[in-house]
Design an enzyme around this catalytic site. Sequence first.
Site, PDB file in Angstrom:
ATOM      1  N   ASP A   9      -0.417  -6.214   5.199  1.00  0.00           N
ATOM      2  CA  ASP A   9      -0.267  -5.629   3.868  1.00  0.00           C
ATOM      3  C   ASP A   9       1.128  -5.824   3.284  1.00  0.00           C
ATOM      4  O   ASP A   9       1.438  -5.286   2.215  1.00  0.00           O
ATOM      5  CB  ASP A   9      -0.586  -4.132   3.911  1.00  0.00           C
ATOM      6  CG  ASP A   9      -2.079  -3.854   3.926  1.00  0.00           C
ATOM      7  OD1 ASP A   9      -2.847  -4.751   3.537  1.00  0.00           O
ATOM      8  OD2 ASP A   9      -2.477  -2.749   4.326  1.00  0.00           O
ATOM      9  N   ARG A  49       1.374   0.284   8.628  1.00  0.00           N
ATOM     10  CA  ARG A  49       2.333  -0.307   7.689  1.00  0.00           C
ATOM     11  C   ARG A  49       3.773   0.111   7.957  1.00  0.00           C
ATOM     12  O   ARG A  49       4.694  -0.352   7.270  1.00  0.00           O
ATOM     13  CB  ARG A  49       1.956   0.054   6.245  1.00  0.00           C
ATOM     14  CG  ARG A  49       0.594  -0.440   5.803  1.00  0.00           C
ATOM     15  CD  ARG A  49       0.430  -0.367   4.292  1.00  0.00           C
ATOM     16  NE  ARG A  49       1.345  -1.283   3.611  1.00  0.00           N
ATOM     17  CZ  ARG A  49       1.451  -1.358   2.286  1.00  0.00           C
ATOM     18  NH1 ARG A  49       0.722  -0.572   1.502  1.00  0.00           N
ATOM     19  NH2 ARG A  49       2.294  -2.218   1.728  1.00  0.00           N
ATOM     20  N   ARG A 101      -0.903   9.597  -0.658  1.00  0.00           N
ATOM     21  CA  ARG A 101       0.080   8.908   0.175  1.00  0.00           C
ATOM     22  C   ARG A 101       1.432   9.638   0.178  1.00  0.00           C
ATOM     23  O   ARG A 101       1.810  10.255   1.152  1.00  0.00           O
ATOM     24  CB  ARG A 101       0.263   7.450  -0.279  1.00  0.00           C
ATOM     25  CG  ARG A 101      -1.007   6.599  -0.176  1.00  0.00           C
ATOM     26  CD  ARG A 101      -1.412   6.332   1.259  1.00  0.00           C
ATOM     27  NE  ARG A 101      -2.569   5.453   1.358  1.00  0.00           N
ATOM     28  CZ  ARG A 101      -2.533   4.130   1.388  1.00  0.00           C
ATOM     29  NH1 ARG A 101      -1.377   3.508   1.298  1.00  0.00           N
ATOM     30  NH2 ARG A 101      -3.639   3.428   1.495  1.00  0.00           N
ATOM     31  N   HIS A 106      -2.810   5.373  -5.193  1.00  0.00           N
ATOM     32  CA  HIS A 106      -1.404   5.240  -5.558  1.00  0.00           C
ATOM     33  C   HIS A 106      -1.265   5.406  -7.068  1.00  0.00           C
ATOM     34  O   HIS A 106      -2.160   5.038  -7.829  1.00  0.00           O
ATOM     35  CB  HIS A 106      -0.871   3.848  -5.200  1.00  0.00           C
ATOM     36  CG  HIS A 106      -0.310   3.710  -3.823  1.00  0.00           C
ATOM     37  ND1 HIS A 106      -0.264   2.500  -3.164  1.00  0.00           N
ATOM     38  CD2 HIS A 106       0.248   4.608  -2.979  1.00  0.00           C
ATOM     39  CE1 HIS A 106       0.285   2.659  -1.972  1.00  0.00           C
ATOM     40  NE2 HIS A 106       0.605   3.931  -1.845  1.00  0.00           N
ATOM     41  N   CYS A 148       1.162  -4.206  -7.282  1.00  0.00           N
ATOM     42  CA  CYS A 148       1.344  -4.023  -5.842  1.00  0.00           C
ATOM     43  C   CYS A 148       2.154  -5.162  -5.229  1.00  0.00           C
ATOM     44  O   CYS A 148       2.854  -4.965  -4.239  1.00  0.00           O
ATOM     45  CB  CYS A 148      -0.008  -3.938  -5.143  1.00  0.00           C
ATOM     46  SG  CYS A 148      -0.905  -2.389  -5.430  1.00  0.00           S
TER      47      CYS A 148
END
Length: 261
Positions: free
Chosen positions: A57, A82, A131, A160, A254
């Site tokens: 990612d 991550r 998150r 997000h 992103c």
Amino acid sequence: MCPPEHFTVEYVINPWMDTSTPVDVELALKQWERLRETLVDLGHTVHVLPPRAGLPDMVFAANGGFVVDGTVYGARFKYPQRAAEAAAHREFYEAQGWTYVAPSEVNEGEGDFAYLPDAYGGTILAGYGFRTEPAAHAQAQDVLGRPAVSLRLVDPRFYHLDTALAALDDRTVTYFPGAFSPASQRVLRQLFPDAVLADEADALAFGLNLVGDGRHVVLNDEASGMAARVAAAGYVPVPVELSELKKGGGSVKCCVAELRH
């Protein structure tokens, strides 16, 4: 930006990810390169962060930090898959001579932070609910010296802030109201009465996961409705294809960490 050389969907940490759906890495690289070229053609400088094996990612570079006036509030990822990305981003920023502040609170960089320098003297919009922890909003405010407005996300599809809200220029936002709690919707209406409002179809096409430079709006080519909305508001939509990266739950924004000097 970070090329998707190791991109795959081998775990599930958002509703868009499906480990049974194959990823075409070659196509993902071609689409990513086209996005990079598009930004360069529009006059922007793009720095490339080398990808690291085992971090699929990492292509979603926006999550690695949040930069305002040369100071970086670093990321601390929620999921262990991550976590190691944070160190790679820190090395980049420190090598470039940026002031880097390591966080003590969970936050995922520009995934949950947006900045509008001309709105009320400089305003941070900060998402939470899936998150980033609300305590990180206060920490970002202290580190960056700008007021942070907390906005609660309530729809897991928009996990997000950058899937539900974007800055079109230094003072104007676009957002999908249904992604936010009623109280946060009221706050947004009060702060941005002239916002460009998106609908659910725009949001599901990742049309809000965009990069705006004040004139051009680079966005997912599937979001034709969103392109029409920003054009009607006076901006120039620049569609790009990112179908492979959408499999990981991300699109244009992103992939782009904005470096604000």
